[in-house]
Write a protein that holds these residues in place. Structure first.
Motif, PDB file in Angstrom:
ATOM      1  N   UNK A  24       0.719  -0.828   0.310  1.00 33.26           N
ATOM      2  CA  UNK A  24       0.091   0.169   0.390  1.00 33.26           C
ATOM      3  C   UNK A  24       0.718   1.413   0.195  1.00 33.26           C
ATOM      4  N   UNK A  25       0.179   2.392  -0.545  1.00 33.78           N
ATOM      5  CA  UNK A  25       1.109   3.763  -0.491  1.00 33.78           C
ATOM      6  C   UNK A  25       1.328   4.108   1.243  1.00 33.78           C
ATOM      7  N   UNK A  26       2.206   5.493   1.777  1.00 36.81           N
ATOM      8  CA  UNK A  26       2.072   5.767   2.101  1.00 36.81           C
ATOM      9  C   UNK A  26       0.560   7.057   2.538  1.00 36.81           C
ATOM     10  N   UNK A  27       0.569   7.195   4.013  1.00 40.80           N
ATOM     11  CA  UNK A  27      -0.374   8.190   3.735  1.00 40.80           C
ATOM     12  C   UNK A  27      -0.408   9.719   5.457  1.00 40.80           C
ATOM     13  N   UNK A  28      -0.633  10.779   4.413  1.00 38.26           N
ATOM     14  CA  UNK A  28      -0.513  11.450   6.641  1.00 38.26           C
ATOM     15  C   UNK A  28      -1.914  11.163   6.657  1.00 38.26           C
ATOM     16  N   UNK A  29      -2.634  11.420   8.201  1.00 41.52           N
ATOM     17  CA  UNK A  29      -3.212  11.606   8.504  1.00 41.52           C
ATOM     18  C   UNK A  29      -4.207  12.707   7.817  1.00 41.52           C
ATOM     19  N   UNK A  30      -3.990  13.746   7.439  1.00 44.86           N
ATOM     20  CA  UNK A  30      -4.409  15.033   7.697  1.00 44.86           C
ATOM     21  C   UNK A  30      -3.820  15.540   6.689  1.00 44.86           C
ATOM     22  N   UNK A  31      -4.694  16.356   5.578  1.00 44.61           N
ATOM     23  CA  UNK A  31      -4.166  17.700   4.949  1.00 44.61           C
ATOM     24  C   UNK A  31      -5.006  18.690   4.544  1.00 44.61           C
ATOM     25  N   UNK A  32      -4.556  19.464   3.968  1.00 45.80           N
ATOM     26  CA  UNK A  32      -5.609  20.399   3.966  1.00 45.80           C
ATOM     27  C   UNK A  32      -5.214  21.308   1.954  1.00 45.80           C
ATOM     28  N   UNK A  33      -6.330  21.054   1.413  1.00 44.64           N
ATOM     29  CA  UNK A  33      -5.762  21.446  -0.359  1.00 44.64           C
ATOM     30  C   UNK A  33      -4.915  22.240  -0.526  1.00 44.64           C
ATOM     31  N   UNK A  34      -4.228  22.132  -1.401  1.00 41.97           N
ATOM     32  CA  UNK A  34      -3.837  22.701  -2.232  1.00 41.97           C
ATOM     33  C   UNK A  34      -4.466  23.952  -3.391  1.00 41.97           C
ATOM     34  N   UNK A  35      -3.939  25.250  -3.382  1.00 41.32           N
ATOM     35  CA  UNK A  35      -4.625  25.889  -4.756  1.00 41.32           C
ATOM     36  C   UNK A  35      -4.450  25.764  -5.672  1.00 41.32           C
ATOM     37  N   UNK A  36      -3.115  25.015  -6.161  1.00 44.73           N
ATOM     38  CA  UNK A  36      -2.374  24.424  -7.298  1.00 44.73           C
ATOM     39  C   UNK A  36      -2.731  23.267  -7.677  1.00 44.73           C
ATOM     40  N   UNK A  37      -2.849  22.212  -7.077  1.00 39.91           N
ATOM     41  CA  UNK A  37      -3.497  21.105  -6.778  1.00 39.91           C
ATOM     42  C   UNK A  37      -4.025  20.667  -8.411  1.00 39.91           C
TER      43      UNK A  37
END
Length: 242
Positions: A71-84
């Protein structure tokens, strides 16, 4: 952490009249499973938006050890990136409207039998400094490479004390939804008459004369009777099969 069956919260204090004592609200509060937040999450007030204090990364090797899956690594929380770009773009004029949102991983891979989906939502009748946006998950056919996540929305003005989602706190609610064609229609007069007469018959069979001196003549008291006859639902979490 595994989901846990939802429970009925106790009234916040002594006395009568608390919403938590209402049988229909009690049933709603205990309907479904609660997803438990595995790590504390803190948002600090910034100049224009809330800022995630820190994130915890869970390595995919953890799942590989338990399930032989890379499986992939994953942070428990992240915010939107305006450049995503992925999983979707955010227009410049839209970003200010969503910048106080964050995605919180449940670290759960979910599957339901064919014909069943899961509604992810906030805890019913809860009052917290954040809310969880509702989403209907197609868990009977869509199995993403990453765990499912919840979208939390913080107050529009980033001010005051930090917003903390504690470790071990219920994060969101999962409720099963049967795929079907649902319809609604106004009752015919004869149907309404039959319904009304059934209700009055139930009152006569189960009610008792009210001892309220200000109640209208003939008023019936059904306190306790409704709760005793209420049909409850049962939600469990079974042990993992080996």
């Amino acid at each position: 952490a595994h989901p846990v069956p939802a429970t009925r919260p106790a009234p916040p204090g002594p006395g009568y009249g608390w919403p938590e004592q209402c049988p229909p609200m009690q049933a709603a509060n205990a309907f479904g499973w609660d997803v438990i937040n595995p790590f504390e999450i803190r948002f600090d007030p910034g100049e224009e938006s809330w800022e995630l204090h820190d994130a915890v990364e869970v390595g995919g090797a953890d799942l590989e050890e338990r399930g032989d899956v890379a499986a992939f690594d994953q942070d428990n929380c992240w915010q939107w990136d305006p450049k995503q770009v992925l999983p979707h773009r955010i227009s410049p004029h839209v970003y200010p409207e969503v910048r106080n949102q964050a995605k919180v991983s449940t670290y759960l891979y979910l599957q339901t039998p064919p014909g069943w989906a899961l509604m992810m939502s906030d805890l019913p009748n809860s009052h917290r400094r954040f809310r969880v946006l509702s989403a209907l998950l197609d868990t009977d056919w869509y199995y993403p490479a990453h765990p499912w996540h919840a979208v939390v929305e913080l107050p529009q003005l980033p001010e005051g004390e930090p917003v903390v989602i504690a470790e071990g706190e219920p994060l969101c609610r999962l409720t099963p939804v049967r795929r079907a064609s649902y319809s609604a229609a106004e009752m015919r007069p004869d149907q309404f008459k039959q319904l009304y007469e059934k209700g009055q018959s139930w009152l006569e069979d189960n009610g008792r004369p009210s001892d309220d001196p200000e109640a209208p003549s003939g008023a019936l008291d059904i306190r306790g009777c409704y709760a005793r006859q209420q049909r409850s639902f049962e939600f469990t979490v079974n042990p993992r099969r080996t």
